[in-house]
Scaffold this motif. Structure first.
Motif, PDB file in Angstrom:
ATOM      1  N   LEU A   6     -21.691  -1.523  10.675  1.00 50.12           N
ATOM      2  CA  LEU A   6     -21.136  -1.387  12.019  1.00 50.12           C
ATOM      3  C   LEU A   6     -19.624  -1.529  11.975  1.00 50.12           C
ATOM      4  O   LEU A   6     -19.100  -2.576  11.576  1.00 50.12           O
ATOM      5  N   TYR A   7     -18.937  -0.470  12.377  1.00 46.55           N
ATOM      6  CA  TYR A   7     -17.495  -0.547  12.610  1.00 46.55           C
ATOM      7  C   TYR A   7     -17.341  -1.007  14.054  1.00 46.55           C
ATOM      8  O   TYR A   7     -17.823  -0.329  14.973  1.00 46.55           O
ATOM      9  N   SER A   8     -16.732  -2.156  14.249  1.00 48.60           N
ATOM     10  CA  SER A   8     -16.625  -2.658  15.617  1.00 48.60           C
ATOM     11  C   SER A   8     -15.307  -3.373  15.838  1.00 48.60           C
ATOM     12  O   SER A   8     -14.666  -3.840  14.895  1.00 48.60           O
ATOM     13  N   MET A   9     -14.915  -3.411  17.102  1.00 47.37           N
ATOM     14  CA  MET A   9     -13.675  -4.087  17.476  1.00 47.37           C
ATOM     15  C   MET A   9     -14.037  -5.497  17.935  1.00 47.37           C
ATOM     16  O   MET A   9     -14.761  -5.655  18.930  1.00 47.37           O
ATOM     17  N   PRO A  10     -13.552  -6.527  17.247  1.00 47.09           N
ATOM     18  CA  PRO A  10     -13.957  -7.895  17.588  1.00 47.09           C
ATOM     19  C   PRO A  10     -13.766  -8.264  19.054  1.00 47.09           C
ATOM     20  O   PRO A  10     -14.616  -8.924  19.637  1.00 47.09           O
ATOM     21  N   SER A  11     -12.678  -7.818  19.675  1.00 46.22           N
ATOM     22  CA  SER A  11     -12.385  -8.258  21.040  1.00 46.22           C
ATOM     23  C   SER A  11     -12.973  -7.343  22.110  1.00 46.22           C
ATOM     24  O   SER A  11     -12.774  -7.590  23.300  1.00 46.22           O
ATOM     25  N   SER A  12     -13.699  -6.308  21.708  1.00 46.14           N
ATOM     26  CA  SER A  12     -14.155  -5.306  22.686  1.00 46.14           C
ATOM     27  C   SER A  12     -15.591  -5.515  23.123  1.00 46.14           C
ATOM     28  O   SER A  12     -16.497  -5.714  22.306  1.00 46.14           O
ATOM     29  N   GLY A  13     -15.818  -5.412  24.422  1.00 42.34           N
ATOM     30  CA  GLY A  13     -17.170  -5.541  24.961  1.00 42.34           C
ATOM     31  C   GLY A  13     -18.085  -4.429  24.497  1.00 42.34           C
ATOM     32  O   GLY A  13     -19.271  -4.664  24.241  1.00 42.34           O
ATOM     33  N   ASN A  14     -17.574  -3.206  24.392  1.00 39.85           N
ATOM     34  CA  ASN A  14     -18.438  -2.107  23.934  1.00 39.85           C
ATOM     35  C   ASN A  14     -18.973  -2.384  22.538  1.00 39.85           C
ATOM     36  O   ASN A  14     -20.135  -2.111  22.233  1.00 39.85           O
ATOM     37  N   SER A  15     -18.121  -2.925  21.679  1.00 36.85           N
ATOM     38  CA  SER A  15     -18.566  -3.271  20.324  1.00 36.85           C
ATOM     39  C   SER A  15     -19.475  -4.505  20.351  1.00 36.85           C
ATOM     40  O   SER A  15     -20.472  -4.582  19.618  1.00 36.85           O
ATOM     41  N   ALA A 195     -28.652 -18.027  26.992  1.00 38.82           N
ATOM     42  CA  ALA A 195     -29.734 -18.904  26.521  1.00 38.82           C
ATOM     43  C   ALA A 195     -30.795 -18.134  25.730  1.00 38.82           C
ATOM     44  O   ALA A 195     -31.749 -18.732  25.229  1.00 38.82           O
ATOM     45  N   LEU A 196     -30.641 -16.823  25.593  1.00 45.08           N
ATOM     46  CA  LEU A 196     -31.663 -16.042  24.871  1.00 45.08           C
ATOM     47  C   LEU A 196     -31.668 -16.412  23.389  1.00 45.08           C
ATOM     48  O   LEU A 196     -30.588 -16.577  22.791  1.00 45.08           O
ATOM     49  N   PRO A 197     -32.848 -16.509  22.781  1.00 47.41           N
ATOM     50  CA  PRO A 197     -32.914 -16.844  21.354  1.00 47.41           C
ATOM     51  C   PRO A 197     -32.189 -15.788  20.517  1.00 47.41           C
ATOM     52  O   PRO A 197     -32.412 -14.599  20.707  1.00 47.41           O
ATOM     53  N   GLY A 198     -31.296 -16.253  19.642  1.00 44.65           N
ATOM     54  CA  GLY A 198     -30.549 -15.327  18.785  1.00 44.65           C
ATOM     55  C   GLY A 198     -29.209 -14.916  19.363  1.00 44.65           C
ATOM     56  O   GLY A 198     -28.436 -14.238  18.691  1.00 44.65           O
ATOM     57  N   TYR A 199     -28.928 -15.344  20.597  1.00 43.49           N
ATOM     58  CA  TYR A 199     -27.669 -14.973  21.261  1.00 43.49           C
ATOM     59  C   TYR A 199     -26.448 -15.319  20.399  1.00 43.49           C
ATOM     60  O   TYR A 199     -26.402 -16.372  19.773  1.00 43.49           O
ATOM     61  N   VAL A 200     -25.488 -14.420  20.384  1.00 50.07           N
ATOM     62  CA  VAL A 200     -24.171 -14.724  19.792  1.00 50.07           C
ATOM     63  C   VAL A 200     -23.100 -14.409  20.833  1.00 50.07           C
ATOM     64  O   VAL A 200     -23.276 -13.523  21.667  1.00 50.07           O
ATOM     65  N   GLY A 201     -22.005 -15.143  20.767  1.00 48.38           N
ATOM     66  CA  GLY A 201     -20.900 -14.914  21.694  1.00 48.38           C
ATOM     67  C   GLY A 201     -19.989 -13.798  21.205  1.00 48.38           C
ATOM     68  O   GLY A 201     -20.130 -13.294  20.083  1.00 48.38           O
ATOM     69  N   LEU A 202     -19.047 -13.440  22.047  1.00 42.65           N
ATOM     70  CA  LEU A 202     -18.132 -12.329  21.758  1.00 42.65           C
ATOM     71  C   LEU A 202     -17.441 -12.479  20.403  1.00 42.65           C
ATOM     72  O   LEU A 202     -17.295 -11.518  19.656  1.00 42.65           O
ATOM     73  N   PHE A 203     -17.007 -13.689  20.096  1.00 34.56           N
ATOM     74  CA  PHE A 203     -16.243 -13.875  18.850  1.00 34.56           C
ATOM     75  C   PHE A 203     -17.062 -14.532  17.730  1.00 34.56           C
ATOM     76  O   PHE A 203     -16.504 -14.915  16.715  1.00 34.56           O
TER      77      PHE A 203
END
Ligand SMILES: N[C@@H](CCC(=O)N[C@@H](CS)C(=O)NCC(=O)O)C(=O)O
Length: 206
Positions: A6-15, A195-203
């Motif tokens: 995955l090529y993704s932008m760390p600060s971007s919501g779309n990514s 609270a979903l199992p496996g959730y990760v935050g934006l950063f």
């Protein structure tokens, strides 16, 4: 789907949408972070890793590259609990995903970008910011109204609609400057997402 890059932008919501779904699915992947204005982003473009010139882009094992965040969500979630089984709920889910790209992202995400990326400061003139604030509040109110008496955007369970909408809504206050105190149902929904199992935050990514 064993070999995903995955090529993704760390600060971007779309990514972030894609990183969040991968985490919720427990799916491993190789991450190539390409922050805005970075040498890594220019290199990814120059080397042809972003066929549409934008992030996210998901590279599959056979070399196929998928673009557009919500299309990538659709591909990754096929056959999983993140896509409702019945056609009506599926169409409702897609409706919210189109709403997210056509109406929500161009206002809520754009205001957050103008507010938080130094290279866009010149565009953050008072009139533009005021219009985005007013329009964004109206869109967030639509979402707030929809969540009256329901926990998730489409059907009785979380779906791709929730992931797509969560990406830029959960930072609408902190990054976009929207008045989130106005939207208690949205805030409660954000808490359910987190609270979903496996959730990760934006950063929270490699
Ligand atoms: N509709 C596209 C939007 C993709 C997009 O605009 N990505 C931005 C970050 S949010 C990007 O790649 N910006 C880098 C650039 O334009 O150079 C999606 O949902 O994937």
């Amino acid at each position: 789907m064993t070999d995903l890059t995955l090529y993704s932008m760390p600060s971007s919501g779309n990514s972030y949408k894609v990183r969040l779904l991968l985490a919720l699915l427990g799916q491993d992947y190789r991450h190539v972070p390409c922050e805005t204005q970075s040498a890594e982003l220019e290199q990814a473009k120059a080397e042809g890793h972003l066929p549409l010139g934008k992030l996210p882009a998901l590279h599959l094992e056979d070399g196929t590259v998928l673009s557009e965040s919500n299309a990538i969500l659709w591909y990754l979630a096929a056959g999983s609990e993140w896509v409702p089984g019945d056609p009506l709920t599926q169409a409702q889910m897609l409706g919210w995903m189109f709403f997210e790209q056509n109406r929500h992202e161009p206002v809520v995400a754009v205001r957050a970008s103008l507010n938080s990326y130094p290279h866009l400061k010149d565009q953050a003139v008072p009139q533009v910011m005021a219009e985005l604030l007013e329009n964004g509040h109206a869109l967030l109110q639509l979402m707030e109204d929809h969540l009256q008496g329901r926990d998730w955007f489409a059907g009785q369970a979380p779906s791709l609609a929730d992931i797509a909408l969560y990406a830029y809504t959960h930072t609408a206050g902190t990054r976009g400057g929207f008045e989130m105190d106005r939207f208690p149902a949205l805030n409660a929904w954000c808490a359910r997402m987190a609270a979903l199992p496996g959730y990760v935050g934006l950063f929270d990514h490699a």
